[in-house]
Design a protein around this motif. Structure first.
Motif, short mmCIF file in Angstrom:
data_model
loop_
_atom_site.label_atom_id
_atom_site.label_comp_id
_atom_site.label_asym_id
_atom_site.label_seq_id
_atom_site.Cartn_x
_atom_site.Cartn_y
_atom_site.Cartn_z
N SER A 136 0.83 -1.31 0.04
CA SER A 136 -0.02 0.06 0.03
C SER A 136 0.78 1.15 0.08
CB SER A 136 -1.08 0.22 1.33
OG SER A 136 -1.90 -0.96 0.81
N MET A 137 1.82 1.26 0.82
CA MET A 137 2.82 2.37 0.63
C MET A 137 3.39 2.52 -0.74
SD MET A 137 5.11 1.94 4.21
CE MET A 137 4.33 1.80 5.73
N ALA A 138 3.90 1.31 -1.37
CA ALA A 138 4.51 1.51 -2.80
C ALA A 138 3.16 2.07 -3.59
CB ALA A 138 4.88 -0.09 -3.24
N ALA A 139 1.90 1.63 -3.44
CA ALA A 139 1.02 2.16 -4.45
C ALA A 139 0.84 3.70 -4.18
CB ALA A 139 -0.31 1.33 -3.80
N THR A 140 0.96 4.18 -3.01
CA THR A 140 0.55 5.49 -2.82
C THR A 140 1.69 6.43 -3.16
OG1 THR A 140 -0.64 4.71 -0.82
CG2 THR A 140 -0.14 7.20 -0.78
N ALA A 141 3.13 5.71 -2.90
CA ALA A 141 4.14 6.58 -3.38
C ALA A 141 4.15 6.69 -5.01
CB ALA A 141 5.35 5.92 -2.83
N TRP A 142 3.69 5.63 -5.68
CA TRP A 142 3.43 5.70 -6.89
C TRP A 142 2.53 6.64 -7.31
CZ3 TRP A 142 -0.67 5.11 -10.33
CH2 TRP A 142 -0.32 5.03 -11.68
N ASP A 155 1.84 -3.54 -12.06
CA ASP A 155 3.03 -4.03 -11.94
C ASP A 155 4.13 -3.77 -10.72
OD1 ASP A 155 2.48 -5.34 -14.59
OD2 ASP A 155 3.66 -3.99 -15.67
N PHE A 156 4.03 -2.45 -10.39
CA PHE A 156 4.64 -1.92 -9.48
C PHE A 156 4.02 -2.61 -8.05
CE2 PHE A 156 6.26 1.51 -6.26
CZ PHE A 156 7.47 1.02 -6.47
N VAL A 157 3.07 -2.55 -7.80
CA VAL A 157 2.43 -3.42 -6.63
C VAL A 157 2.72 -4.76 -6.76
CG1 VAL A 157 0.19 -4.20 -5.70
CG2 VAL A 157 0.36 -1.91 -6.13
N GLN A 158 2.76 -5.42 -7.70
CA GLN A 158 3.08 -6.93 -7.64
C GLN A 158 4.73 -7.13 -7.65
OE1 GLN A 158 1.30 -9.54 -8.23
NE2 GLN A 158 3.02 -10.69 -7.35
N GLU A 159 5.55 -6.14 -7.73
CA GLU A 159 6.92 -6.22 -7.47
C GLU A 159 6.95 -5.83 -5.84
OE1 GLU A 159 10.23 -4.02 -9.13
OE2 GLU A 159 8.72 -3.41 -10.46
N ALA A 160 6.39 -5.17 -5.39
CA ALA A 160 6.17 -4.95 -3.87
C ALA A 160 5.69 -6.02 -3.03
CB ALA A 160 5.38 -3.55 -3.57
N ARG A 161 4.62 -7.01 -3.65
CA ARG A 161 4.18 -8.00 -3.24
C ARG A 161 5.43 -9.10 -3.09
NH1 ARG A 161 -0.63 -7.46 -6.69
NH2 ARG A 161 -2.32 -7.23 -5.48
N ASP A 162 6.11 -9.27 -4.30
CA ASP A 162 6.90 -10.23 -4.12
C ASP A 162 8.29 -9.90 -3.17
OD1 ASP A 162 5.55 -11.59 -6.26
OD2 ASP A 162 6.66 -10.57 -7.98
N PHE A 163 8.52 -8.58 -3.24
CA PHE A 163 9.69 -8.34 -2.18
C PHE A 163 9.18 -8.53 -0.93
CE2 PHE A 163 11.34 -4.97 0.59
CZ PHE A 163 12.60 -5.46 0.58
N ALA A 164 8.02 -8.26 -0.63
CA ALA A 164 7.29 -8.60 0.91
C ALA A 164 7.44 -9.92 1.22
CB ALA A 164 5.86 -7.83 0.97
#
Length: 502
Positions: free
Chosen positions: A251-257, A270-279
């Motif tokens: 959610s932080m990544a989405a909001t920063a985007w 795509d950016f949110v999926q990256e964040a999911r994978d990293f998390a």
């Protein structure tokens, strides 16, 4: 001595008599109040005649004594056979919130419109209040419930606030209301749905469990969870709560985007999926390793967190690679002197204290919309529905917060404090009722009940995956404040209900 005893006996008699009078005085002898008005509108292209009923329902204890008057606003289609007419029970969260938000914001036959782009404050009256042709009255009746302490609902007779201001008491009271309503309106053979938002989803899960017991089983056909909060470990951004650092990151990544602080050149999805994978991968490992990491490992994690959140790496390292949400809301736009919203990270406002650790003015996504909701509801209630009451309608309960009992176990049972969770209650209800389905509506920019927490919650607790529908919207907690997502949510809920009604 005899004279003294006689006086004492007399005084005791007077005291007992007065107590008896007091006990007698709390007996409720009046009838429940009700206001009714015939109305009509066009919904999904179909003309519908209906009645609006703003009414009080008496709740009673096992002795048949009145304990509370629970108020609701129902929209009931007329001129049709109602015995199998679907009905949807709707409430908001808090705990301590009336149903005005879902009522005036999305489900009602008329709705308020605030700035869809989250950039303009709602200002002062008059506000935009329009017909809602997407309301569901063509396929289901709607019953908006105000829990005890909210709206006009309050304790009556022998009732006390503590009977209702608890996780268990709240669910029991609304389940009792639903059974009474269904009985009074002859809807035991009708499809029944629940729609709740925020804590209203916590409540919905518990109610589904309560309705399957109590000697009067009522099965629910489907539940719509808007901004779910079933397991609070994933929606409580507190120090030492490892789960929350994991669930909030996407959610932080989405909001920063959204604010163009991260994810440049990439789509939101795509950016949110990256964040999911990293998390799920390196970040979760790092959180659990803690001080067993080397400085190089910590630095590498901080680089990735800076990449996803748009925050300064030095700040992230000072935070021990664990970013609390209240800090993120202040830090993301600190250079601009602004803080972002909690309910919806799209909102932002200029702060009076530029050096504070977190927002000082409150939540802009709340105070930039709240006045409009309050005004249009009170105007609609008094002018169009002709409701005349001597006490105010409370959008939020007074004094409930510090007096709420979160214990999930019966009074007197042993319990050690833990994060609130009704996820297992809903899972078990779904296993007992194999026809029930659940739709979960998630906002990408919701910074209080993160969408990744919904995914994490429903991946556990033995939920039947084939009966869970996940939906996503490019807005926040109240995604219907964004017109594009209002339209999408309307379409998704209509399809969800229609498929279960057939």
């Amino acid at each position: 001595m005899k004279k003294i005893l006689s006086v004492f006996t007399f005084l005791l008699f007077i005291q007992l008599f007065a107590f008896a009078q007091e006990e007698e005085s709390i007996e409720v002898t009046r009838d429940p109040l009700k206001f009714e008005k015939a109305m009509s509108g066009t919904f999904n292209g179909q003309k519908v005649d209906y009645k609006a009923v703003v009414s009080e329902t008496f709740l009673r204890n096992s002795k048949g004594e009145v304990t509370a008057g629970m108020w609701s606003t129902a929209y009931i289609r007329t001129g049709v056979d109602s015995s199998k007419r679907p009905v949807t029970f709707i409430f908001n969260g808090g705990p301590g919130s009336a149903s005005v938000w879902l009522h005036m914001g999305f489900f009602g036959p008329k709705v308020v419109k605030t700035d869809s782009d989250a950039s303009v404050d709602d200002g002062s009256a008059p506000y935009t209040f329009v017909d809602n042709p997407q309301a569901l009255l063509d396929i289901t009746d709607l019953v908006f419930i105000d829990p005890i302490g909210t709206g006009f609902s309050q304790v009556e007779g022998v009732g006390k606030n503590e009977d209702f201001w608890s996780l268990n008491g709240d669910a029991r009271s609304i389940a009792q209301f639903m059974r009474i309503w269904v009985t009074q309106h002859g809807r035991w053979q009708a499809p029944k749905f629940i729609a709740g938002e925020s804590f209203g989803t916590t409540r919905a899960a518990k109610i589904a469990e309560v309705l399957e017991g109590g000697g009067q089983t009522m099965a629910i056909n489907g539940i719509v969870l808007i901004s779910q909060a079933l397991d609070y470990a994933g929606s409580s951004s507190w120090e030492d709560n490892i789960t929350s650092f994991f669930t909030y990151l996407p959610s932080m990544a989405a909001t920063a985007w959204y604010h163009k602080k991260a994810g440049s050149g990439k789509t939101l999805e795509d950016f949110v999926q990256e964040a999911r994978d990293f998390a799920y991968g390196p970040y979760l490992t790092a959180l659990y390793k803690g001080e067993k990491q080397s400085e190089a490992e910590k630095s590498a994690i901080a680089d990735k967190l800076a990449y996803f959140t748009g925050l300064d790496k030095a700040f992230i390292l000072r935070s021990d690679n664990q970013i609390l949400m209240h800090r993120f809301k202040k830090e993301l736009l600190r250079e601009e002197g602004q803080a972002i919203g909690t309910l919806d990270g799209r909102y932002f406002a200029t702060e009076t204290d530029q050096a504070a650790e977190g927002p000082v003015l409150g939540d802009p996504s709340s105070y930039m919309t709240g006045a409009a909701y309050t005004a249009v509801w009170n105007d609609f209630l008094t002018r169009e529905l002709a409701v005349k009451m001597e006490r105010p309608y409370y959008s939020s309960a007074v004094g409930m917060g510090g007096n709420w009992n979160w214990k999930p176990v019966p009074d007197g049972a042993y319990w050690e404090p833990s994060y609130v969770s009704t996820a297992r209650s809903l899972s078990e209800a779904m296993h007992r009722n194999t026809a029930m389905k659940v739709m979960v509506a998630n906002g990408y920019y919701d910074l209080i009940t993160p969408f990744f927490d919904a995914e994490y919650t429903f991946a556990r607790h033995d939920f039947p995956q084939e009966r869970i529908e996940m939906k996503y919207y490019e807005a926040g907690h109240m995604m219907y404040n964004h017109q594009e997502d209002f339209d999408a949510l309307s379409k998704d809920i209509r399809e969800f209900l229609t498929n279960l009604i057939r």
